[in-house]
Design an enzyme around this catalytic site. Structure first.
Site, PDB file in Angstrom:
ATOM      1  N   HIS A 159       0.820  -0.977  -0.046  1.00 58.21           N
ATOM      2  CA  HIS A 159      -0.169   0.038   0.021  1.00 58.21           C
ATOM      3  C   HIS A 159       0.803   1.356  -0.123  1.00 58.21           C
ATOM      4  O   HIS A 159       2.006   1.182   0.294  1.00 58.21           O
ATOM      5  CB  HIS A 159      -0.843  -0.069   1.212  1.00 58.21           C
ATOM      6  N   ALA A 160       0.291   2.256  -0.182  1.00 58.43           N
ATOM      7  CA  ALA A 160       0.731   3.578  -0.078  1.00 58.43           C
ATOM      8  C   ALA A 160      -0.222   4.491   0.714  1.00 58.43           C
ATOM      9  O   ALA A 160      -1.345   4.108   1.029  1.00 58.43           O
ATOM     10  CB  ALA A 160       0.954   4.395  -1.485  1.00 58.43           C
TER      11      ALA A 160
END
Length: 135
Positions: free
Chosen positions: A49-50
């Site tokens: 994820h970011a």
């Protein structure tokens, strides 16, 4: 992509070592959340994820792990294995952690509380956002 490794001042003598973490001093933001990962099985990847806005500093307290970092233009693989060094993870950097040593303890300091809406969990959506494309 510019990777920032923060050198943390280590104090110590024959009795052992100490590293102090201080918000807005050696950690470049106010600390609102601390969490750590341990007992990660060999072959497992974490992260994927970011964040839209969250800033984090990752510090391996024991052992080692590798990071895959992607800003949408460049990808970097990095070994984190020094408890006196922190990896600054800026917003909009996709990150994955892998190749954990059996004894790895990875601590993360964050500048805000957990907020699911800040996560980008689909790589395609992340790429669209960093390239200024919206669906």
């Amino acid at each position: 992509m510019q990777i920032k490794l923060i050198q943390l001042q280590k104090h110590g003598d024959e009795r052992g070592a100490l590293v102090a973490l201080e918000e807005n001093k050696n950690i470049p933001f106010p600390i609102k959340r601390v969490y750590y990962l341990f007992g990660t099985q060999q072959g497992v990847r974490r992260g994927f994820h970011a964040h839209k806005q969250l800033k984090q500093v990752a510090i391996v307290m024991r052992g080692y792990c590798r990071f895959h970092l992607d800003d949408g233009k460049e990808k970097i693989e990095l070994l984190l294995d020094n408890p006196a060094q922190g990896l600054l993870i800026e917003p909009l950097v996709w990150h994955e952690m892998y190749d954990f040593s059996e004894d790895c303890v990875l601590m993360v300091l964050a500048d805000d509380y957990y907020c699911e809406s800040d996560y980008l969990r689909k790589h395609e959506e992340f790429i669209n956002i960093v390239n200024g494309e919206t669906k």
